[in-house]
Scaffold this active site. Structure first.
Site, PDB file in Angstrom:
ATOM      1  N   SER A  63       0.813  -1.224   0.000  1.00  0.00           N
ATOM      2  CA  SER A  63       0.000   0.000   0.000  1.00  0.00           C
ATOM      3  C   SER A  63       0.843   1.270   0.000  1.00  0.00           C
ATOM      4  O   SER A  63       0.495   2.255  -0.654  1.00  0.00           O
ATOM      5  CB  SER A  63      -0.938   0.005   1.210  1.00  0.00           C
ATOM      6  OG  SER A  63      -1.844  -1.067   1.113  1.00  0.00           O
ATOM      7  N   ASP A 155      22.043 -10.531   6.755  1.00  0.00           N
ATOM      8  CA  ASP A 155      21.002 -10.587   5.720  1.00  0.00           C
ATOM      9  C   ASP A 155      21.247 -11.776   4.787  1.00  0.00           C
ATOM     10  O   ASP A 155      20.538 -11.953   3.800  1.00  0.00           O
ATOM     11  CB  ASP A 155      20.987  -9.280   4.913  1.00  0.00           C
ATOM     12  CG  ASP A 155      20.713  -8.081   5.807  1.00  0.00           C
ATOM     13  OD1 ASP A 155      19.840  -8.195   6.688  1.00  0.00           O
ATOM     14  OD2 ASP A 155      21.380  -7.047   5.639  1.00  0.00           O
ATOM     15  N   ARG A 265      23.473   2.203   8.388  1.00  0.00           N
ATOM     16  CA  ARG A 265      24.730   1.569   8.789  1.00  0.00           C
ATOM     17  C   ARG A 265      25.926   2.031   7.941  1.00  0.00           C
ATOM     18  O   ARG A 265      27.012   1.482   8.047  1.00  0.00           O
ATOM     19  CB  ARG A 265      24.597   0.044   8.737  1.00  0.00           C
ATOM     20  CG  ARG A 265      23.684  -0.500   9.837  1.00  0.00           C
ATOM     21  CD  ARG A 265      23.716  -2.020   9.898  1.00  0.00           C
ATOM     22  NE  ARG A 265      22.883  -2.524  10.984  1.00  0.00           N
ATOM     23  CZ  ARG A 265      23.271  -2.635  12.252  1.00  0.00           C
ATOM     24  NH1 ARG A 265      24.495  -2.255  12.603  1.00  0.00           N
ATOM     25  NH2 ARG A 265      22.450  -3.115  13.166  1.00  0.00           N
TER      26      ARG A 265
END
Length: 510
Positions: A63, A155, A265
């Site tokens: 959205s 990650d 970062r």
């Protein structure tokens, strides 16, 4: 003053188009109004996901992104896709800031240093971007190309860097110049909590080649770290230098390119290259051209390759400049979307903009009240259409999305059916005042209530197209292949309003 004939945009949040009827709360609902519109009014399908809304290929829309694209009238790229696209279309390789920094170093016989998170993770950086930067430096004649690798493991899996390092070793071998100069875990190089003693280890490694360990190749350095029980994220400062090779420390006259695109970062290590920095005492402070890939903070006085994209002249701002009035209306769940996100991240109303908020029902989950506050929202929307006050109205009905997220199929069907009734009243009002109406969605959801691959409940958005229906007195024939960012220019064209140059979206009718 004569009554205005509004241009209304109704966004049915989560109302996607899926050919398959199974587990499809939209096609299986009883919707005489929407069926009639699809049969008798101009309509088409438009894209609401992936690169068409500035997200990576195939990624489902959401959205926030959807409303930002609709309001902007142009594709608003997330940093990852913005850089990826710039590389694929050659804009990256021609970027003036990068070109100037590399060429200046090459002319002076100096080194080009490239630093960043070496990872396919795609959260803070992407190794494909770093690959492109190395190739660009080589293509522009740099003989000394030094890669300072920050290792991920957050990650990406905790010990997954070897593949990336091998790929870069192969690239340098193919180019016949350049090398990996250092390794350090992101724990040190990418701290964001003012642990300057960590950041100093990364700074000293790059500027003095000061390291806990030295190895001839990056893979050897990594294997040694694993033997010390250090996962990628925590690899201690490691210099990579074979016997006889010169030091790859950053010195006066060199160029340094930081290839992370996410700011949080990247800020601290970048600030260590600013003259006024006082987080720790620097033993050396080389005079260099330092380039940030994106702007990590407005107060960092260093070069930036890709400045923040301006969202000037969004639909709302442009209407305001044209002296027109507009209304934004939704219930609580999607109020921010038709205001803040639709306005390109601007909180305040533009001149001539009004807002109406209808409270969403206080229920534990929306399957318990699938119509949500749609009847009240419709009442207010119809009154606004008939008021003659507004040139433009933007309304979001949250039902298909919010009830779709519950995964309760029967409730999603009821949500769609309640919307159908509401749309009937809106269409009637528009016709009564000789206004115009576009009905669309920001992304899909309720059209897929069971995951076809797992057979489990599907509560997420989809990457399917969404409908676009026109109601009004103009003879409109839609073009195929549209996307959300085409809606604003289309609405401006429908009301014979000039389209600002910043809106690169297309008018969707022939």
């Amino acid at each position: 003053m004569s009554a205005k004939k509004p241009m209304a945009l109704v966004i049915l949040d989560g109302y996607g188009h899926r050919e398959t009827q199974a587990d499809n709360a939209i096609t299986n609902a009883n919707t005489p109004v929407l069926d009639g519109l699809m049969a008798n009014q101009p309509n088409t399908l438009i894209s609401a996901s992936g690169m068409d809304v500035g997200l990576p290929d195939g990624q489902m829309g959401n959205s926030e992104v959807g409303h930002t694209n609709i309001g902007a009238g142009r594709v608003v790229y997330q940093d990852l896709t913005r850089i990826t696209k710039a590389i694929s279309d050659g804009e990256f390789q021609q970027n003036e800031t990068l070109v100037n920094a590399i060429d200046k170093a090459v002319k002076a016989g100096k080194a080009v240093h490239i630093m960043g998170l070496m990872s396919p993770g795609g959260v803070h950086s992407h190794e494909d971007h770093i690959y492109a930067a190395v190739e660009m430096a080589a293509a522009r004649g740099a003989e000394k190309i030094y890669l300072h690798c920050f290792l991920d493991g957050r990650d990406t899996p905790p010990r997954s860097a070897e593949n990336s390092l091998k790929n870069f070793q192969e690239l340098f071998a193919k180019l016949g110049k350049g090398r990996i100069a250092s390794l350090v875990g992101r724990y040190y190089a990418m701290d964001r909590d003012n642990n300057w003693e960590r950041v100093q280890k990364a700074y000293d490694l790059m500027t003095e080649a000061k390291a806990e360990f030295t190895f001839a190749t990056a893979v050897e350095g990594l294997e040694a770290a694993y033997a010390r029980e250090e996962n990628d994220e925590f690899v201690q400062a490691t210099e990579i230098k074979a016997e006889g090779e010169e030091s790859a420390a950053i010195v006066d006259g060199d160029a340094v390119i930081f290839m992370n695109y996410r700011a949080d970062r990247a800020r601290q290590i970048t600030r260590t290259f600013v003259p006024s920095f006082d987080g720790f005492t620097r033993n050396v402070f080389p005079a260099i051209d330092f380039v940030m890939l994106t702007q990590y903070a407005a107060d960092i006085p260093l070069l930036c390759a890709f400045a923040p994209a301006s969202l000037e002249n969004t639909y709302g701002e442009w209407l305001s400049k044209e002296g027109k009035t507009q209304l934004r209306i939704s219930e609580t769940e999607k109020y921010a979307h038709v205001t803040f996100f639709f306005n390109g991240g601007i909180e305040d109303e533009f001149e001539g903009e009004e807002r109406q908020l209808v409270a969403s029902p206080k229920v534990a989950t929306y399957d318990l009240q699938p119509e949500m506050s749609a009847p009240e929202l419709t009442e207010k929307l119809v009154a606004a259409i008939k008021s003659g006050k507004y040139d433009a109205i933007v309304c979001n009905f949250p039902n298909c999305d919010m009830v779709g997220h519950t995964g309760v199929y029967d409730a999603a069907v009821k949500a769609v059916e309640s919307l159908d009734e509401c749309i009937g009243k809106v269409v009637e009002a528009i016709k009564e005042v000789d206004g115009q109406l576009l009905i669309t969605a920001d992304h899909g959801n309720a059209e897929m209530m069971i995951d076809p691959e797992t057979g489990g409940v599907h509560t997420a958005h989809t990457n399917l197209p969404v409908p676009l229906i026109y109601v009004g007195s103009k003879a409109v024939e839609f073009k195929e292949g549209g996307k959300l960012s085409d809606l604003a220019p289309t609405m401006l064209a429908l009301t014979d309003t000039a389209i600002p140059a910043e809106m690169s979206g297309e008018v969707l009718f022939k």
